[in-house]
Scaffold this motif. Structure first.
Motif, PDB file in Angstrom:
ATOM      1  N   ALA A  52     -14.776 -11.024  15.402  1.00 23.08           N
ATOM      2  CA  ALA A  52     -14.957  -9.615  15.055  1.00 23.08           C
ATOM      3  C   ALA A  52     -13.860  -8.817  15.742  1.00 23.08           C
ATOM      4  O   ALA A  52     -13.240  -9.283  16.703  1.00 23.08           O
ATOM      5  N   MET A  53     -13.621  -7.593  15.249  1.00 16.97           N
ATOM      6  CA  MET A  53     -12.597  -6.735  15.834  1.00 16.97           C
ATOM      7  C   MET A  53     -13.202  -5.398  16.229  1.00 16.97           C
ATOM      8  O   MET A  53     -13.923  -4.777  15.456  1.00 16.97           O
ATOM      9  N   LEU A  54     -12.897  -4.967  17.453  1.00 18.23           N
ATOM     10  CA  LEU A  54     -13.276  -3.641  17.921  1.00 18.23           C
ATOM     11  C   LEU A  54     -12.279  -2.651  17.346  1.00 18.23           C
ATOM     12  O   LEU A  54     -11.065  -2.882  17.396  1.00 18.23           O
ATOM     13  N   MET A  55     -12.746  -1.556  16.760  1.00 22.61           N
ATOM     14  CA  MET A  55     -11.843  -0.622  16.101  1.00 22.61           C
ATOM     15  C   MET A  55     -12.423   0.784  16.165  1.00 22.61           C
ATOM     16  O   MET A  55     -13.462   1.011  16.762  1.00 22.61           O
ATOM     17  N   GLY A  56     -11.701   1.738  15.554  1.00 12.18           N
ATOM     18  CA  GLY A  56     -12.175   3.110  15.526  1.00 12.18           C
ATOM     19  C   GLY A  56     -11.264   3.958  14.664  1.00 12.18           C
ATOM     20  O   GLY A  56     -10.470   3.437  13.862  1.00 12.18           O
ATOM     21  N   LEU A  57     -11.357   5.261  14.836  1.00 15.32           N
ATOM     22  CA  LEU A  57     -10.601   6.188  14.010  1.00 15.32           C
ATOM     23  C   LEU A  57      -9.102   5.944  14.093  1.00 15.32           C
ATOM     24  O   LEU A  57      -8.372   6.105  13.115  1.00 15.32           O
ATOM     25  N   GLY A  58      -8.613   5.529  15.264  1.00 16.39           N
ATOM     26  CA  GLY A  58      -7.188   5.283  15.429  1.00 16.39           C
ATOM     27  C   GLY A  58      -6.665   4.211  14.497  1.00 16.39           C
ATOM     28  O   GLY A  58      -5.560   4.318  13.951  1.00 16.39           O
ATOM     29  N   VAL A  59      -7.431   3.150  14.280  1.00  9.73           N
ATOM     30  CA  VAL A  59      -7.008   2.082  13.379  1.00  9.73           C
ATOM     31  C   VAL A  59      -7.056   2.562  11.931  1.00  9.73           C
ATOM     32  O   VAL A  59      -6.210   2.184  11.110  1.00  9.73           O
ATOM     33  N   VAL A  60      -8.033   3.417  11.613  1.00  9.74           N
ATOM     34  CA  VAL A  60      -8.098   3.978  10.262  1.00  9.74           C
ATOM     35  C   VAL A  60      -6.806   4.712   9.939  1.00  9.74           C
ATOM     36  O   VAL A  60      -6.170   4.476   8.904  1.00  9.74           O
ATOM     37  N   GLY A  61      -6.389   5.615  10.838  1.00 13.35           N
ATOM     38  CA  GLY A  61      -5.162   6.366  10.611  1.00 13.35           C
ATOM     39  C   GLY A  61      -3.931   5.491  10.608  1.00 13.35           C
ATOM     40  O   GLY A  61      -3.049   5.625   9.747  1.00 13.35           O
ATOM     41  N   ALA A  62      -3.868   4.541  11.547  1.00 15.37           N
ATOM     42  CA  ALA A  62      -2.682   3.686  11.666  1.00 15.37           C
ATOM     43  C   ALA A  62      -2.505   2.784  10.455  1.00 15.37           C
ATOM     44  O   ALA A  62      -1.375   2.428  10.099  1.00 15.37           O
ATOM     45  N   SER A  63      -3.597   2.405   9.806  1.00 15.80           N
ATOM     46  CA  SER A  63      -3.482   1.532   8.641  1.00 15.80           C
ATOM     47  C   SER A  63      -2.693   2.203   7.525  1.00 15.80           C
ATOM     48  O   SER A  63      -2.073   1.529   6.696  1.00 15.80           O
TER      49      SER A  63
END
Length: 336
Positions: free
Chosen positions: A105-116
């Motif tokens: 599994a991967m820990l993620m958040g809003l930052g990964v949403v934007g960076a994608s």
């Protein structure tokens, strides 16, 4: 260092801020399958990927979650590892490529949403299998103990006099929370965002030395990942961005300081595409049990996190909404 277009950043900030205000405390989306899986005893050999450097918010959240699950015999032999790069999209690509890997599994958040989107990643969060939203937290405006800025008023005064001279650092890429917070703060303080001198770091672990070394005018990030340095006095928090004061941090909110801004960030956990229903429920059951422990509740308090737990369809719908909103805004601005 990156200078930012005022029109673009204003629109991004306005669009994503609306999304983040919906990250309130929610209930769990538990299921009978998940409860059954949890009842079978500790799961073992789970792996949690952190898509940025050690010491940041994702890293702290992942390691605290793993520790709580192991200490409470929910899981055993959990491996937490870092795969940093491109605002989290290197880790995202790895997750998407690990199809049907039920132990990852991967820990993620809003930052990964934007960076994608801002990093033009071929891998998208919508391809992953949502497991749970875990926490949310306000941002913090921070300086080193040696900074000449003793209050948020001191900082804003100097910033308005010469915006380009007062650099601001954040542990996320453009479009992420550590980027949006200072841009919105600039707007609220009457500073044109195009004049803001923003320095992007790949996670809080990279940002920390810059704060401690007084290499920035100030930093904008979540207080939780710097709580030890805040408590020791190495980092001074000038203000926090939540509706209410952050417990354990001696600093006013921005609103208390006559700055009309409220801002929160969130973090969650996702699995690779094509994860089986059995493996999905294995993860969800473990996370649901963790969420109910006194140890997790203490971790929330110790790290300045607010409970934002949601699983199943609730988190899946939330993640799709966040992804689409960010995509729409960035596409309109030509950034995605």
């Amino acid at each position: 260092m990156r200078r930012n277009n005022a029109f673009r950043l204003a629109a991004v900030a306005a669009g994503v801020a609306l999304a983040m205000t919906g990250c309130g405390v929610t209930g769990s989306g538990s299921s009978a399958a998940g409860t059954s899986a949890a009842a079978e005893g500790p799961v073992s050999d789970l792996r949690i990927m952190v898509p940025n450097t050690p010491g940041g918010g994702y890293d702290t959240t992942a390691r605290v979650a793993a520790k709580v699950m192991e200490e409470t015999d929910i899981a055993s032999n959990i491996e937490v590892f870092n795969l940093a790069g491109a605002g989290g999209t290197v880790g995202l690509a790895r997750t998407v490529n690990e199809k049907a890997n039920g132990d990852l599994a991967m820990l993620m958040g809003l930052g990964v949403v934007g960076a994608s989107y801002t990093n033009d990643s071929e891998a998208k969060l919508t391809e992953t299998t949502p497991l749970a939203r875990l926490v949310q937290e306000p941002g913090a405006i921070m300086v080193s103990k040696d900074s000449p800025y003793k209050t948020i008023d001191d900082l804003v005064k100097a910033w308005k006099e010469n915006p380009g001279k007062v650099s601001v650092g954040g542990g996320s890429s453009p479009g992420g929370p550590d980027h949006l917070l200072p841009m919105q703060l600039a707007q609220a303080a009457g500073i044109d965002p195009k004049d803001v001198n923003f320095v992007s770091y790949d996670g809080g672990g990279d940002l920390l030395p810059a704060i401690l070394g007084n290499k920035l005018g100030f930093a904008a990030s979540g207080a939780g990942e710097y709580i030890d340095q805040i408590k020791s006095g190495e980092i001074r928090v000038l203000a926090t961005s939540g509706e209410e004061r952050l417990e354990g941090v001696d600093a006013p909110t921005l609103k208390e300081s006559k700055i009309d801004l409220v801002f929160t960030n969130w973090r969650g956990i996702v699995a690779p595409p094509e994860t089986s229903e059995e493996d999905k429920q294995k993860w969800i059951a473990a996370l649901e049990k963790m969420h109910g422990t006194p140890e997790w509740k203490k971790a929330l308090e110790d790290n300045g996190w607010s409970d934002a737990f949601a699983t199943g369809g609730e988190f899946s719908a939330f993640l799709k909404e966040q992804d689409q909103r960010v995509a729409d805004v960035l596409s309109e601005l030509g950034l995605a």
